[in-house]
Each structure stands twice: as structure tokens, then as C-alpha cells.
Scaffold this active site. Structure first.
Site, PDB file in Angstrom:
ATOM      1  N   GLU A 154      21.198  42.718   2.266  1.00 55.99           N
ATOM      2  CA  GLU A 154      20.028  42.072   1.660  1.00 55.99           C
ATOM      3  C   GLU A 154      19.587  42.814   0.405  1.00 55.99           C
ATOM      4  O   GLU A 154      19.133  42.203  -0.564  1.00 55.99           O
ATOM      5  CB  GLU A 154      18.887  41.984   2.682  1.00 55.99           C
ATOM      6  CG  GLU A 154      19.190  40.952   3.754  1.00 55.99           C
ATOM      7  CD  GLU A 154      18.415  41.135   5.047  1.00 55.99           C
ATOM      8  OE1 GLU A 154      18.678  40.350   5.964  1.00 55.99           O
ATOM      9  OE2 GLU A 154      17.585  42.045   5.146  1.00 55.99           O
TER      10      GLU A 154
ATOM     11  N   SER B  73      24.741  39.471  13.620  1.00 55.93           N
ATOM     12  CA  SER B  73      24.308  38.629  14.741  1.00 55.93           C
ATOM     13  C   SER B  73      24.772  39.171  16.093  1.00 55.93           C
ATOM     14  O   SER B  73      25.316  38.446  16.923  1.00 55.93           O
ATOM     15  CB  SER B  73      24.778  37.182  14.546  1.00 55.93           C
ATOM     16  OG  SER B  73      24.215  36.643  13.372  1.00 55.93           O
TER      17      SER B  73
ATOM     18  N   GLU C 298      29.027  45.079   7.897  1.00 63.17           N
ATOM     19  CA  GLU C 298      28.263  43.857   8.140  1.00 63.17           C
ATOM     20  C   GLU C 298      28.860  42.710   7.339  1.00 63.17           C
ATOM     21  O   GLU C 298      28.683  42.663   6.119  1.00 63.17           O
ATOM     22  CB  GLU C 298      26.836  44.011   7.632  1.00 63.17           C
ATOM     23  CG  GLU C 298      26.074  45.202   8.075  1.00 63.17           C
ATOM     24  CD  GLU C 298      24.669  45.100   7.483  1.00 63.17           C
ATOM     25  OE1 GLU C 298      23.748  45.057   8.284  1.00 63.17           O
ATOM     26  OE2 GLU C 298      24.530  45.029   6.260  1.00 63.17           O
TER      27      GLU C 298
END
Length: 248
Positions: A96, A211, A165
Site C-alpha cells: 500500500e 488474505s 505479499e
């Protein structure tokens, strides 16, 4: 092998004092696997508060920091400040930060170098977008991002956890299959063996983040090159305890 399982909970921009109390009480109740290291990534404004109520057995991480100890950097926090309130970890290079805030490999590396020099432990994040995966560039991207970190880490690998990730699996409910995740972890370890050292490749802990839930954690955690998780949304829920305990 002997790599200690490490589970990070990244709260992102979530939580108020009521919710934080609930999360921490849930962690205190546990019980948490004593063989797993647990680190929670807390919004900067709550770092001191969380540090004051969480058991000493749980690490507390900032979710970001700047590359200098102090100065005219409005809105930023430094590793020195993070340490001053008693936290000992920082998450850097999260997807992010890279995608929304435009952080490039070299900036992430500068931050990692300064955080380590300041005595913080670092969860350094790497990973590819869906476009990159579909273009067959997963390894190219992950190796490029890791290569930028090598000079920043130097011989400080004992204080670094890598978090792989896949960006396409964060908050989307999509998860890489255990085999997909294991494949990337194994090829990353192989790359580190050639580009850093066989010893570093064998000892560095590589988390999977994408997730992760109580449902898939056991199967992911059983993969030989997955040494833990960096958990987003599920770290705000009671199931985080089950994720910590995935390898019991």
C-alpha cells in the site's frame, strides 16, 4: 532448519481505543503458541498506548517511518521516536505504501537502512501486482525489490523478516494457493543463496501475506519455506489467535 515462526498483524488504518482493548484482551486470553513470535503493526498515534497494555511477549511495530532521525518532515515519524515509545519493530515497503503513496525500491531501501541502524527490527515487504503476475513477472519483480534491500540490510539480517505479499491477494479475498506461495518463497530463498549467501538464505524468515485466514493458515504454514504470516484484516478479529497457532 530452526527458523522461528513469526506472525505479524498489520492493523493498517483501523482501530480506536475500544477496539484496541478488545484485540489486546483477545491476545492475552489466547492462548498463543509459545513457539511463535507475534508482532502487531499499530497506527502511529496508538503505538505508546498499545505498548502500555500489551504483554511483553508480543512485539509492537510501527507501520512506516522516515529515513532520518528528525527534521522538517511534517507528518512523518522516525525510528528514534518509535523506539522512544517502546516499540521495537517497523513494517516497511508495504504494497500500500508502494502503490498508493508511490514509494520506490530505493526509498524503501533507505528507510530500511536507517531503521536498522537505529536499532529497530524490520518487516520488509515485497510482492507483485496482478498485472505483473499475469505477465509472468513475479520473480523478476520480487528479485528486483529484494536486490534493492541487500545493501540496506548489509550484515543485519538477524533483525529482518521478509514478507512476500502478492498485491493481487491483499484484501481481495483471493489467496495464492499454498503451492503458488511456496514456489515464490522457495525461489526467493534460492535467489538469496546466490546473491546474498547460503547462510542468509537458510536463516532469514520469509512471511506470506495475502488474505491469510484461520481457514488457510494451517496449509500455508505447513509449507517448508513459509516461516509465518503478515496478516491484514484478520488481525483485527479473534481468528488472529488461530492464525498464530497455525503450526501447533
Amino acid at each position: 532448519m530452526g527458523r522461528k515462526f513469526v506472525v505479524g498483524g498489520n492493523w493498517k488504518m483501523n482501530g480506536d481505543k475500544n477496539q484496541i482493548n478488545e484485540i489486546v484482551n483477545n491476545l492475552k486470553k489466547g492462548p498463543l503458541d509459545p513457539n511463535a513470535e507475534v508482532v502487531i503493526g499499530v497506527p502511529a498515534i496508538y503505538l505508546a498506548y498499545v505498548k502500555s497494555i500489551v504483554p511483553n511477549t508480543i512485539g509492537v511495530a510501527a507501520q512506516n517511518c522516515w529515513k532520518a532521525p528528525k527534521g522538517a518532515f511534517t507528518g512523518e515519524i522516525s525510528p528514534a521516536m518509535i523506539k522512544d515509545v517502546g516499540a521495537d519493530w517497523v513494517i516497511l515497503g508495504h504494497s500500500e505504501r508502494r502503490t498508493i503513496f508511490g514509494e520506490k525500491d530505493d526509498l524503501v531501501a533507505e528507510k530500511v537502512a536507517h531503521a536498522l541502524e537505529s536499532g529497530l527490527k524490520v518487516i520488509a515487504c515485497i510482492g507483485e501486482t496482478l498485472e505483473e503476475r499475469e505477465a509472468g513477472k513475479t520473480e523478476e519483480v520480487v528479485f528486483r525489490q529484494t536486490k534493492a534491500l541487500l545493501p540496506a540490510i548489509g550484515n543485519n539480517w538477524a533483525n529482518v523478516v521478509l514478507a512476500y505479499e502478492p498485491v493481487w491477494a491483499i484484501g481481495t479475498g483471493k489467496t495464492a494457493t499454498p503451492q503458488q506461495a511456496q514456489d515464490v518463497h522457495a525461489s526467493l530463498r534460492n535467489w538469496l543463496s546466490s546473491n546474498a549467501s547460503p547462510d542468509i538464505a537458510e536463516t532469514v524468515r520469509i512471511q506470506y501475506g495475502g488474505s491469510v485466514t484461520a481457514v488457510n493458515a494451517k496449509e500455508l504454514g505447513a509449507c517448508p519455506d513459509i516461516d509465518g504470516f503478515l496478516v491484514g484484516g484478520a488481525s483485527l478479529k479473534p481468528e488472529f489467535v488461530d492464525i498464530v497457532n497455525a503450526t501447533q
